[in-house]
Design a protein around this motif. Structure first.
Motif, mmCIF file in Angstrom:
data_model
loop_
_atom_site.group_PDB
_atom_site.id
_atom_site.type_symbol
_atom_site.label_atom_id
_atom_site.label_comp_id
_atom_site.label_asym_id
_atom_site.label_seq_id
_atom_site.Cartn_x
_atom_site.Cartn_y
_atom_site.Cartn_z
ATOM 1 N N THR A 277 0.824 -1.209 0.000
ATOM 2 C CA THR A 277 0.000 0.000 0.000
ATOM 3 C C THR A 277 0.859 1.261 0.000
ATOM 4 O O THR A 277 0.321 2.363 0.112
ATOM 5 C CB THR A 277 -0.940 0.024 1.220
ATOM 6 O OG1 THR A 277 -0.157 0.044 2.425
ATOM 7 C CG2 THR A 277 -1.861 -1.184 1.236
ATOM 8 N N SER A 278 2.168 1.113 -0.121
ATOM 9 C CA SER A 278 3.080 2.262 -0.148
ATOM 10 C C SER A 278 2.784 3.158 -1.346
ATOM 11 O O SER A 278 2.739 2.688 -2.482
ATOM 12 C CB SER A 278 4.527 1.765 -0.225
ATOM 13 O OG SER A 278 5.394 2.760 -0.729
ATOM 14 N N ASP A 279 2.610 4.444 -1.098
ATOM 15 C CA ASP A 279 2.331 5.388 -2.180
ATOM 16 C C ASP A 279 3.482 5.422 -3.188
ATOM 17 O O ASP A 279 3.250 5.487 -4.407
ATOM 18 C CB ASP A 279 2.104 6.794 -1.617
ATOM 19 C CG ASP A 279 0.831 6.892 -0.801
ATOM 20 O OD1 ASP A 279 -0.109 6.129 -1.077
ATOM 21 O OD2 ASP A 279 0.782 7.723 0.125
ATOM 22 N N ILE A 280 4.715 5.385 -2.691
ATOM 23 C CA ILE A 280 5.879 5.433 -3.593
ATOM 24 C C ILE A 280 5.960 4.162 -4.431
ATOM 25 O O ILE A 280 6.157 4.212 -5.650
ATOM 26 C CB ILE A 280 7.175 5.632 -2.795
ATOM 27 C CG1 ILE A 280 7.183 7.017 -2.129
ATOM 28 C CG2 ILE A 280 8.404 5.472 -3.687
ATOM 29 C CD1 ILE A 280 8.336 7.227 -1.161
ATOM 30 N N LEU B 77 3.597 2.025 -5.198
ATOM 31 C CA LEU B 77 2.483 1.923 -6.153
ATOM 32 C C LEU B 77 2.658 2.892 -7.318
ATOM 33 O O LEU B 77 2.312 2.572 -8.460
ATOM 34 C CB LEU B 77 1.156 2.161 -5.442
ATOM 35 C CG LEU B 77 0.757 1.065 -4.445
ATOM 36 C CD1 LEU B 77 -0.497 1.465 -3.680
ATOM 37 C CD2 LEU B 77 0.555 -0.267 -5.162
ATOM 38 N N ALA B 78 3.202 4.069 -7.047
ATOM 39 C CA ALA B 78 3.481 5.005 -8.140
ATOM 40 C C ALA B 78 4.535 4.430 -9.072
ATOM 41 O O ALA B 78 4.450 4.583 -10.301
ATOM 42 C CB ALA B 78 3.957 6.346 -7.575
ATOM 43 N N THR B 79 5.524 3.737 -8.500
ATOM 44 C CA THR B 79 6.547 3.079 -9.317
ATOM 45 C C THR B 79 5.926 1.969 -10.155
ATOM 46 O O THR B 79 6.188 1.866 -11.361
ATOM 47 C CB THR B 79 7.644 2.480 -8.405
ATOM 48 O OG1 THR B 79 8.161 3.495 -7.542
ATOM 49 C CG2 THR B 79 8.776 1.902 -9.240
ATOM 50 N N ALA B 80 5.100 1.145 -9.526
ATOM 51 C CA ALA B 80 4.450 0.036 -10.237
ATOM 52 C C ALA B 80 3.582 0.543 -11.382
ATOM 53 O O ALA B 80 3.582 -0.019 -12.478
ATOM 54 C CB ALA B 80 3.604 -0.774 -9.255
ATOM 55 N N GLU B 81 2.840 1.619 -11.121
ATOM 56 C CA GLU B 81 1.946 2.165 -12.152
ATOM 57 C C GLU B 81 2.745 2.689 -13.343
ATOM 58 O O GLU B 81 2.350 2.487 -14.499
ATOM 59 C CB GLU B 81 1.091 3.268 -11.541
ATOM 60 C CG GLU B 81 -0.166 3.567 -12.338
ATOM 61 C CD GLU B 81 -1.225 4.242 -11.489
ATOM 62 O OE1 GLU B 81 -2.419 3.972 -11.715
ATOM 63 O OE2 GLU B 81 -0.877 5.032 -10.597
ATOM 64 N N GLN B 82 3.869 3.331 -13.075
ATOM 65 C CA GLN B 82 4.690 3.828 -14.185
ATOM 66 C C GLN B 82 5.294 2.689 -14.987
ATOM 67 O O GLN B 82 5.356 2.746 -16.215
ATOM 68 C CB GLN B 82 5.781 4.750 -13.632
ATOM 69 C CG GLN B 82 5.234 6.082 -13.110
ATOM 70 C CD GLN B 82 6.306 6.974 -12.533
ATOM 71 O OE1 GLN B 82 7.281 7.312 -13.207
ATOM 72 N NE2 GLN B 82 6.139 7.396 -11.281
ATOM 73 N N GLU C 96 -6.250 -4.413 -1.910
ATOM 74 C CA GLU C 96 -7.098 -4.885 -3.005
ATOM 75 C C GLU C 96 -7.494 -3.725 -3.924
ATOM 76 O O GLU C 96 -7.555 -3.887 -5.148
ATOM 77 C CB GLU C 96 -8.346 -5.567 -2.454
ATOM 78 C CG GLU C 96 -9.206 -6.236 -3.515
ATOM 79 C CD GLU C 96 -8.439 -7.209 -4.411
ATOM 80 O OE1 GLU C 96 -8.687 -7.213 -5.640
ATOM 81 O OE2 GLU C 96 -7.578 -7.952 -3.887
ATOM 82 N N ALA C 97 -7.728 -2.546 -3.340
ATOM 83 C CA ALA C 97 -8.016 -1.361 -4.154
ATOM 84 C C ALA C 97 -6.807 -1.010 -5.017
ATOM 85 O O ALA C 97 -6.953 -0.638 -6.197
ATOM 86 C CB ALA C 97 -8.392 -0.191 -3.256
ATOM 87 N N ALA C 98 -5.612 -1.126 -4.447
ATOM 88 C CA ALA C 98 -4.386 -0.861 -5.210
ATOM 89 C C ALA C 98 -4.231 -1.878 -6.335
ATOM 90 O O ALA C 98 -3.846 -1.528 -7.462
ATOM 91 C CB ALA C 98 -3.176 -0.914 -4.286
ATOM 92 N N ALA C 99 -4.545 -3.135 -6.041
ATOM 93 C CA ALA C 99 -4.445 -4.185 -7.062
ATOM 94 C C ALA C 99 -5.400 -3.916 -8.222
ATOM 95 O O ALA C 99 -5.036 -4.066 -9.398
ATOM 96 C CB ALA C 99 -4.739 -5.548 -6.439
#
Length: 253
Positions: free
Chosen positions: A17-20, A22-27, A49-52
């Motif tokens: 759930t780390s913001d950093i 998840l931002a890396t994963a999304e990029q 689950e929301a992040a997934a």
């Protein structure tokens, strides 16, 4: 494996759930879909689950694992589950806790929790991951450290002591894993506007999770062993490390 232009096929995030992270994963996922494994605490099940779901919209395949940093007996099992469906190209160690410093240096339980989550757990997992990645013969391990670990400051020396220790451990892994095909990057971001820092006054040169994520991707692509985000923080810390103690202790940060 990571392709010729630096894009991985798989990503494992400890701290799902780390913001950093998840931002890396999304990029990464916006460049091409990949297989992503998110590990997070059981009580964060809804958040992870929301992040997934957010990441699945990129076309990526996303799975989740329950992970408790303070239970080292389960760390090996968590790593095995993450690798169960195949090799992992990039692993982000991105979990942590930052409690009130005044409580941490006066309350043994708070001090112990800070050390367990920010130092003991990432070291334990680092050992498991290093062994797994050496057998795999390739992969990139990314550790989220902090400038707070560079020199003790009145306002965050308990957190900083744990971050300083884990920075040293992962920096040492860059030497220990040399020649194995495994790379390690230690990331030292300045103040980042995330859930972890909510309510805190932003420091100068504060960053967003997206800015740090972009820096991580660039560092992995170039095989850098350590980075500061932003880069100017390296020189700021050089100055701060060499300030006489009598001057340094008067600074209000």
């Amino acid at each position: 494996m990571i392709d010729a232009v630096g894009n991985p096929q798989s990503l494992f995030i400890l701290g799902g759930t780390s913001d950093i992270a998840l931002a890396t994963a999304e990029q990464y996922a916006n460049q091409r879909p990949l297989r992503i494994v998110l590990a997070a605490r059981p009580e964060e099940a809804d958040l992870v689950e929301a992040a997934a779901e957010r990441l699945r919209k990129t076309g990526s395949t996303v799975s989740t694992i329950e992970f408790e940093a303070t239970d080292p007996e389960t760390h090996g099992e968590v790593v095995e589950k993450a690798f169960a469906d195949g090799d992992i190209d990039v692993t982000l160690v991105a979990f942590g806790v930052q409690l009130d410093n005044e409580k941490c240096w006066t309350d043994p339980a708070a001090a112990r929790l800070t050390a367990e989550v920010n130092y003991v757990a990432p070291m334990s997992l680092g050992v498991h991951l290093a062994n797994k990645l050496r057998k795999q013969g390739h992969g990139h391990l990314v550790m989220m450290a902090s400038p707070a670990g560079e020199r003790a400051r009145r306002t965050n020396f308990v957190y900083g002591s744990a971050k300083g220790g884990i920075d040293l451990f992962y920096s040492g892994l860059t030497y220990a894993l040399e020649g194995s095909g495994v790379k390690v990057t230690v990331v030292r971001p300045n103040f980042v506007k995330t859930k972890l820092t909510a309510g805190m006054k932003p420091a100068p040169m504060a960053q967003t999770p997206e800015q740090v994520g972009a820096a991580i991707i660039d560092a992995v692509r170039k095989g850098k062993e350590s980075i500061w985000v932003p880069g100017q923080m390296r020189w700021v810390m050089v100055v701060l490390r060499h300030l006489p103690r009598v001057i340094f202790r008067r600074l209000s940060f």
